[in-house]
Write a protein that holds these residues in place. Structure first.
Motif, short mmCIF file in Angstrom:
data_model
loop_
_atom_site.label_atom_id
_atom_site.label_comp_id
_atom_site.label_asym_id
_atom_site.label_seq_id
_atom_site.Cartn_x
_atom_site.Cartn_y
_atom_site.Cartn_z
N MET A 139 0.89 -1.22 -0.07
CA MET A 139 -0.01 -0.03 -0.04
C MET A 139 0.85 1.20 -0.05
O MET A 139 1.61 1.67 1.04
N SER A 140 0.94 1.95 -1.09
CA SER A 140 1.81 3.12 -0.98
C SER A 140 1.15 4.38 -1.30
O SER A 140 -0.17 4.35 -2.15
N VAL A 141 1.55 5.43 -0.79
CA VAL A 141 0.67 6.68 -1.17
C VAL A 141 1.66 7.88 -1.86
O VAL A 141 2.79 7.59 -1.73
N ASP A 142 0.89 8.41 -2.56
CA ASP A 142 1.80 9.45 -3.60
C ASP A 142 1.97 10.74 -2.96
O ASP A 142 1.42 11.50 -3.16
N VAL A 143 2.69 10.61 -1.62
CA VAL A 143 2.93 12.02 -0.81
C VAL A 143 4.18 12.26 -0.64
O VAL A 143 5.21 11.08 -0.68
N SER A 144 4.98 13.41 -0.87
CA SER A 144 6.29 13.59 -0.85
C SER A 144 6.98 13.07 0.49
O SER A 144 6.42 13.35 1.71
N PRO A 145 7.96 12.09 0.46
CA PRO A 145 8.35 11.57 2.05
C PRO A 145 8.76 12.61 2.68
O PRO A 145 8.92 12.49 3.84
N GLN A 146 9.39 13.78 2.10
CA GLN A 146 10.16 14.93 2.86
C GLN A 146 8.87 15.50 3.68
O GLN A 146 8.98 15.74 4.83
N LEU A 147 7.77 15.61 3.05
CA LEU A 147 6.42 16.45 3.70
C LEU A 147 5.95 15.53 4.63
O LEU A 147 6.16 16.08 5.89
N LEU A 148 5.82 14.13 4.30
CA LEU A 148 5.51 13.21 5.36
C LEU A 148 6.56 13.19 6.74
O LEU A 148 6.23 13.31 7.81
N GLY A 149 7.73 13.24 6.20
CA GLY A 149 8.82 13.14 7.19
C GLY A 149 8.73 14.27 8.12
O GLY A 149 8.89 14.18 9.42
N ASP A 150 8.54 15.40 7.67
CA ASP A 150 8.71 16.83 8.41
C ASP A 150 7.56 16.81 9.37
O ASP A 150 7.52 17.10 10.37
N LEU A 151 6.24 16.24 8.75
CA LEU A 151 4.98 16.23 9.58
C LEU A 151 5.21 15.33 10.80
O LEU A 151 4.82 15.64 11.95
N ARG A 152 5.68 13.99 10.37
CA ARG A 152 6.11 13.20 11.70
C ARG A 152 6.81 13.78 12.72
O ARG A 152 6.41 13.67 13.83
N ALA A 153 7.90 14.41 12.12
CA ALA A 153 8.75 15.11 13.34
C ALA A 153 8.13 16.25 14.01
O ALA A 153 8.18 16.27 15.31
N GLU A 154 7.45 16.80 13.44
CA GLU A 154 6.48 17.94 14.03
C GLU A 154 5.68 17.33 15.12
O GLU A 154 5.52 17.64 16.18
N LEU A 155 4.79 16.38 14.66
CA LEU A 155 3.90 15.49 15.63
C LEU A 155 4.60 15.23 17.02
O LEU A 155 4.16 15.15 17.93
N VAL A 156 5.82 14.74 16.55
CA VAL A 156 6.75 14.15 17.88
C VAL A 156 6.89 15.39 18.76
O VAL A 156 6.62 15.25 20.10
N GLU A 157 7.26 16.56 18.17
CA GLU A 157 7.46 17.78 19.15
C GLU A 157 6.05 18.17 19.60
O GLU A 157 6.12 18.57 21.05
N ARG A 158 4.76 18.16 19.02
CA ARG A 158 3.62 18.57 19.32
C ARG A 158 3.29 17.83 20.94
O ARG A 158 2.74 18.22 21.75
N HIS A 159 3.37 16.37 20.65
CA HIS A 159 3.14 15.52 21.73
C HIS A 159 4.14 15.86 23.08
O HIS A 159 3.64 15.95 23.95
N GLN A 160 5.36 16.16 22.47
CA GLN A 160 6.10 16.38 23.79
C GLN A 160 5.85 17.90 24.36
O GLN A 160 5.91 18.18 25.51
N GLN A 161 5.02 18.63 23.64
CA GLN A 161 4.79 20.15 24.10
C GLN A 161 3.54 19.81 25.25
O GLN A 161 3.41 20.28 26.18
N LEU A 162 2.66 18.55 24.84
CA LEU A 162 1.65 18.11 25.90
C LEU A 162 2.10 18.04 27.26
O LEU A 162 1.78 18.51 28.24
#
Ligand SMILES: O=C(CO)[C@@H](O)[C@H](O)COP(=O)(O)O
Length: 225
Positions: A1-24
């Motif tokens: 199952m592959s999605v045509d989304v920029s790996p860079q964009l997904l990688g940046d969003l994943r990294a941001e979400l880690v930080e958002r959870h640490q903010q909580l």
């Protein structure tokens, strides 16, 4: 199952979400594995959300699970998405302007949720951010559309972007994950101040015209706009 989304964009969003959870965690809004944050993938019918049951200090970019707007996993992942994935997905389907959703069990806001009590708009800071009370949504069990439906229907009648789901906790929405986290932080701070105020007596109300003016200024003038 592959999605045509920029790996860079997904990688940046994943990294941001880690930080958002640490903010909580840094703002004292969650303990252990309670709560979760998600972010819509811009321009796609997809979002990323925390994997279920992973302790905050163990979260890493790979802990963020890619889902479609039905809440189904959209990628091969050894991880199950959050228990609240259906609720986040419902919000993203119903509110196209929302780019981030946060769920916490922050203590003062949860106390109001347990009592089925809205946080009243008795401080200028609450008028600024919420434009009125922080409302209570219906009791709903996790795992289907009930929580999401309660979030959306409750927010529809309020300027607040936070809702206290009865007997459960806080859900907030925002244009992005950062905005939703900010609202969650200010929701808990507001609930704490109102609780403390009530120990001194009945908090004084603010005229609705003043609430309107304060909220308008905060949204359209405050800060470096
Ligand atoms: O309150 C709930 C269940 O609705 C969640 O916030 C859990 O406490 C955390 O669940 P996961 O995101 O780890 O599945």
């Amino acid at each position: 199952m592959s999605v045509d989304v920029s790996p860079q964009l997904l990688g940046d969003l994943r990294a941001e979400l880690v930080e958002r959870h640490q903010q909580l965690v840094r703002y004292g809004l969650v303990v252990w594995t309670a709560g979760n944050v998600s972010a819509r993938v811009p321009g796609r019918e997809l979002f990323l959300i925390k994997a279920s049951g992973v302790e905050y200090e163990r979260l890493e970019p790979a802990s963020m699970v890619l889902c479609d707007l039905n809440g189904e996993r959209a990628e091969q992942s050894g991880l199950k998405a959050s228990s609240d994935t259906a609720a986040h997905a419902y919000v993203y389907r119903a509110m196209p302007e929302v780019g981030g959703v946060v769920h916490t069990h922050s203590n003062y806001a949860c106390a109001f949720a347990a009592a089925g009590e809205p946080v009243p708009c008795v401080l200028t800071g609450i008028a600024d951010e919420f434009g009125g009370e922080i409302p209570v949504g219906p009791f709903a069990r996790v795992g289907n559309d009930d929580i999401g439906e309660g979030i959306v229907s409750t927010l529809a009648g309020h300027r607040s972007r936070a809702v206290l789901m009865q007997n459960h906790g806080v859900f907030t929405v925002g244009a992005n994950a950062e905005a939703a986290v900010k609202t969650a932080v200010l929701c808990e701070d507001s609930a704490k101040s109102v609780h403390l105020a009530r120990s001194l007596g009945e908090p004084l109300s603010i005229a609705s015209a003043d609430i309107d003016a304060l909220h308008d200024r905060y949204r359209n003038v405050y800060g470096q706009q």
